[in-house]
Scaffold this motif. Structure first.
Motif, PDB file in Angstrom:
ATOM      1  N   THR A  97       0.830  -1.210   0.000  1.00  0.00           N
ATOM      2  CA  THR A  97       0.000   0.000   0.000  1.00  0.00           C
ATOM      3  C   THR A  97       0.866   1.262   0.000  1.00  0.00           C
ATOM      4  O   THR A  97       2.049   1.224   0.357  1.00  0.00           O
ATOM      5  N   LEU A  98       0.240   2.385  -0.376  1.00  0.00           N
ATOM      6  CA  LEU A  98       0.955   3.667  -0.363  1.00  0.00           C
ATOM      7  C   LEU A  98       1.309   4.061   1.069  1.00  0.00           C
ATOM      8  O   LEU A  98       2.331   4.699   1.313  1.00  0.00           O
ATOM      9  N   GLU A  99       0.461   3.673   2.036  1.00  0.00           N
ATOM     10  CA  GLU A  99       0.734   3.975   3.451  1.00  0.00           C
ATOM     11  C   GLU A  99       2.082   3.379   3.869  1.00  0.00           C
ATOM     12  O   GLU A  99       2.892   4.037   4.523  1.00  0.00           O
ATOM     13  N   VAL A 100       2.335   2.143   3.459  1.00  0.00           N
ATOM     14  CA  VAL A 100       3.614   1.502   3.771  1.00  0.00           C
ATOM     15  C   VAL A 100       4.734   2.163   2.965  1.00  0.00           C
ATOM     16  O   VAL A 100       5.821   2.437   3.491  1.00  0.00           O
ATOM     17  N   SER A 101       4.476   2.461   1.682  1.00  0.00           N
ATOM     18  CA  SER A 101       5.489   3.126   0.841  1.00  0.00           C
ATOM     19  C   SER A 101       5.952   4.442   1.458  1.00  0.00           C
ATOM     20  O   SER A 101       7.118   4.825   1.330  1.00  0.00           O
ATOM     21  N   ASN A 102       5.033   5.126   2.136  1.00  0.00           N
ATOM     22  CA  ASN A 102       5.347   6.431   2.710  1.00  0.00           C
ATOM     23  C   ASN A 102       6.300   6.364   3.905  1.00  0.00           C
ATOM     24  O   ASN A 102       6.883   7.377   4.286  1.00  0.00           O
ATOM     25  N   VAL A 103       6.452   5.180   4.510  1.00  0.00           N
ATOM     26  CA  VAL A 103       7.305   5.092   5.708  1.00  0.00           C
ATOM     27  C   VAL A 103       8.480   4.131   5.541  1.00  0.00           C
ATOM     28  O   VAL A 103       9.360   4.084   6.397  1.00  0.00           O
ATOM     29  N   VAL A 104       8.517   3.383   4.434  1.00  0.00           N
ATOM     30  CA  VAL A 104       9.547   2.343   4.312  1.00  0.00           C
ATOM     31  C   VAL A 104      10.963   2.902   4.318  1.00  0.00           C
ATOM     32  O   VAL A 104      11.882   2.285   4.881  1.00  0.00           O
ATOM     33  N   SER A 105      11.179   4.073   3.749  1.00  0.00           N
ATOM     34  CA  SER A 105      12.524   4.649   3.738  1.00  0.00           C
ATOM     35  C   SER A 105      12.959   5.081   5.135  1.00  0.00           C
ATOM     36  O   SER A 105      14.154   5.062   5.461  1.00  0.00           O
ATOM     37  N   ILE A 106      11.989   5.462   5.967  1.00  0.00           N
ATOM     38  CA  ILE A 106      12.289   5.827   7.366  1.00  0.00           C
ATOM     39  C   ILE A 106      12.760   4.586   8.114  1.00  0.00           C
ATOM     40  O   ILE A 106      13.763   4.605   8.835  1.00  0.00           O
ATOM     41  N   ILE A 107      12.036   3.492   7.918  1.00  0.00           N
ATOM     42  CA  ILE A 107      12.384   2.219   8.569  1.00  0.00           C
ATOM     43  C   ILE A 107      13.755   1.743   8.088  1.00  0.00           C
ATOM     44  O   ILE A 107      14.598   1.284   8.866  1.00  0.00           O
ATOM     45  N   ALA A 108      13.991   1.869   6.771  1.00  0.00           N
ATOM     46  CA  ALA A 108      15.237   1.376   6.176  1.00  0.00           C
ATOM     47  C   ALA A 108      16.457   2.192   6.600  1.00  0.00           C
ATOM     48  O   ALA A 108      17.590   1.751   6.413  1.00  0.00           O
ATOM     49  N   SER A 109      16.239   3.364   7.177  1.00  0.00           N
ATOM     50  CA  SER A 109      17.368   4.192   7.609  1.00  0.00           C
ATOM     51  C   SER A 109      17.831   3.834   9.025  1.00  0.00           C
ATOM     52  O   SER A 109      18.835   4.370   9.506  1.00  0.00           O
ATOM     53  N   VAL A 110      17.117   2.911   9.686  1.00  0.00           N
ATOM     54  CA  VAL A 110      17.496   2.489  11.040  1.00  0.00           C
ATOM     55  C   VAL A 110      18.589   1.416  10.935  1.00  0.00           C
ATOM     56  O   VAL A 110      18.361   0.334  10.387  1.00  0.00           O
ATOM     57  N   SER A 111      19.766   1.710  11.457  1.00  0.00           N
ATOM     58  CA  SER A 111      20.924   0.819  11.300  1.00  0.00           C
ATOM     59  C   SER A 111      20.662  -0.580  11.838  1.00  0.00           C
ATOM     60  O   SER A 111      21.101  -1.579  11.255  1.00  0.00           O
ATOM     61  N   GLU A 112      19.951  -0.673  12.958  1.00  0.00           N
ATOM     62  CA  GLU A 112      19.682  -1.982  13.566  1.00  0.00           C
ATOM     63  C   GLU A 112      18.781  -2.836  12.679  1.00  0.00           C
ATOM     64  O   GLU A 112      18.932  -4.063  12.616  1.00  0.00           O
ATOM     65  N   VAL A 113      17.846  -2.184  11.981  1.00  0.00           N
ATOM     66  CA  VAL A 113      16.978  -2.907  11.038  1.00  0.00           C
ATOM     67  C   VAL A 113      17.814  -3.427   9.877  1.00  0.00           C
ATOM     68  O   VAL A 113      17.707  -4.594   9.480  1.00  0.00           O
ATOM     69  N   ARG A 114      18.668  -2.575   9.338  1.00  0.00           N
ATOM     70  CA  ARG A 114      19.502  -2.966   8.207  1.00  0.00           C
ATOM     71  C   ARG A 114      20.424  -4.121   8.587  1.00  0.00           C
ATOM     72  O   ARG A 114      20.612  -5.069   7.834  1.00  0.00           O
ATOM     73  N   ALA A 115      21.019  -4.048   9.776  1.00  0.00           N
ATOM     74  CA  ALA A 115      21.937  -5.099  10.221  1.00  0.00           C
ATOM     75  C   ALA A 115      21.221  -6.446  10.297  1.00  0.00           C
ATOM     76  O   ALA A 115      21.756  -7.470   9.843  1.00  0.00           O
ATOM     77  N   LYS A 116      20.009  -6.441  10.847  1.00  0.00           N
ATOM     78  CA  LYS A 116      19.233  -7.687  10.979  1.00  0.00           C
ATOM     79  C   LYS A 116      18.929  -8.282   9.604  1.00  0.00           C
ATOM     80  O   LYS A 116      19.105  -9.486   9.377  1.00  0.00           O
ATOM     81  N   LEU A 117      18.488  -7.435   8.668  1.00  0.00           N
ATOM     82  CA  LEU A 117      18.075  -7.935   7.365  1.00  0.00           C
ATOM     83  C   LEU A 117      19.265  -8.284   6.471  1.00  0.00           C
ATOM     84  O   LEU A 117      19.219  -9.272   5.732  1.00  0.00           O
ATOM     85  N   VAL A 118      20.338  -7.505   6.534  1.00  0.00           N
ATOM     86  CA  VAL A 118      21.526  -7.803   5.722  1.00  0.00           C
ATOM     87  C   VAL A 118      22.094  -9.171   6.110  1.00  0.00           C
ATOM     88  O   VAL A 118      22.500  -9.959   5.249  1.00  0.00           O
ATOM     89  N   GLU A 119      22.107  -9.470   7.396  1.00  0.00           N
ATOM     90  CA  GLU A 119      22.600 -10.776   7.863  1.00  0.00           C
ATOM     91  C   GLU A 119      21.775 -11.909   7.255  1.00  0.00           C
ATOM     92  O   GLU A 119      22.315 -12.910   6.773  1.00  0.00           O
ATOM     93  N   GLN A 120      20.445 -11.758   7.253  1.00  0.00           N
ATOM     94  CA  GLN A 120      19.558 -12.764   6.659  1.00  0.00           C
ATOM     95  C   GLN A 120      19.808 -12.881   5.158  1.00  0.00           C
ATOM     96  O   GLN A 120      19.843 -13.987   4.601  1.00  0.00           O
ATOM     97  N   GLN A 121      19.962 -11.740   4.498  1.00  0.00           N
ATOM     98  CA  GLN A 121      20.136 -11.721   3.044  1.00  0.00           C
ATOM     99  C   GLN A 121      21.444 -12.388   2.638  1.00  0.00           C
ATOM    100  O   GLN A 121      21.486 -13.160   1.659  1.00  0.00           O
ATOM    101  N   GLN A 122      22.517 -12.120   3.380  1.00  0.00           N
ATOM    102  CA  GLN A 122      23.813 -12.723   3.047  1.00  0.00           C
ATOM    103  C   GLN A 122      23.775 -14.237   3.217  1.00  0.00           C
ATOM    104  O   GLN A 122      24.366 -14.976   2.434  1.00  0.00           O
ATOM    105  N   ALA A 123      23.036 -14.701   4.216  1.00  0.00           N
ATOM    106  CA  ALA A 123      22.908 -16.146   4.448  1.00  0.00           C
ATOM    107  C   ALA A 123      22.196 -16.815   3.270  1.00  0.00           C
ATOM    108  O   ALA A 123      22.528 -17.936   2.876  1.00  0.00           O
TER     109      ALA A 123
END
Length: 233
Positions: A97-123
């Motif tokens: 949804t557009l509601e999620v699109s409007n906040v996803v970049s804010i969420i993606a700028s949180v270093s702890e979120v990125r660290a959690k997901l990058v670890e999963q992605q590399q695996a």
């Protein structure tokens, strides 16, 4: 010996990344991972848990909740598309949804979120045979990927594509609202401190402004075949 490679596709929103990457993975018999969907799932979680008010994120609370957030992909037997599950619940439709699109970049700028997901992605890419798209795949997640592509397109073209997609789904949106979202996401993604969106030095540039989906796919397939041949030598 396997000749499979990892393919990293980065770029701006609504450039055709996920559609092209999904088809490329299907044609090659590779695993496709839409990392944007992973960030969207956490964004949806934050919205549902009321952790975002007036575009302000309760970062501390979200970080506290991260260990309890599980994101995985399950293949839909009817559509053959990998759909996103958040803590065991299919949220594929809710995260688009557009509601999620409007906040996803804010969420993606949180270093702890990125660290959690990058670890999963590399695996996911340890055994090769992967097509992954996102914002920092070629620069952070798989800097050694055998093929890196950076996709872009004019903002108004991307906004029109996104608008058409949302209208087709039955969402009540207007074009100006979608264009503003596209421009805002570009700004946040490109200027964030942690893993900003940028083209890797060795990435192929694909401007899709005047290309249809078939042309985009054909170019990607050509580059993929070249990279697979090179990896086999």
């Amino acid at each position: 010996m396997s000749n499979k490679i990892n393919i990293a596709i980065d770029g701006h929103s609504s450039t055709g990344k996920s559609t092209s990457a999904r088809r490329l993975a299907h044609e090659l018999g590779y695993l496709f991972v839409d990392t944007g969907a992973m960030y969207r799932a956490i964004s949806y979680f934050a919205l549902r848990e009321n952790l975002i008010t007036d575009q302000q994120l309760n970062t501390e609370k979200l970080i506290e909740e991260l260990p309890g957030i599980s994101i995985n992909f399950q293949r839909n037997p009817e559509t053959h598309i990998n759909e996103v599950y958040l803590n065991g619940e299919n949220v594929e439709k809710e995260i688009r949804t557009l509601e999620v699109s409007n906040v996803v970049s804010i969420i993606a700028s949180v270093s702890e979120v990125r660290a959690k997901l990058v670890e999963q992605q590399q695996a996911m890419g340890k055994n090769k045979g992967l097509v992954m798209d996102g914002r920092d795949i070629g620069t952070v997640v798989f800097p050694d990927a055998e093929l890196k592509v950076f996709m872009t397109a004019a903002a108004d073209v991307r906004a029109q594509r996104r608008y058409d997609e949302l209208k087709e789904r039955g969402d009540d949106v207007d074009y100006q609202q979608v264009l503003e979202n596209v421009l805002e996401r570009d700004e946040i993604d490109s200027t964030r401190e942690d893993s900003p969106l940028r083209q890797a030095d060795d990435a192929m540039l694909l401007d899709t402004s005047t290309m249809n989906r078939e042309q985009q796919f054909e170019q990607l397939m050509h580059w993929a075949n070249q990279a697979i041949l090179q990896a086999a030598q």
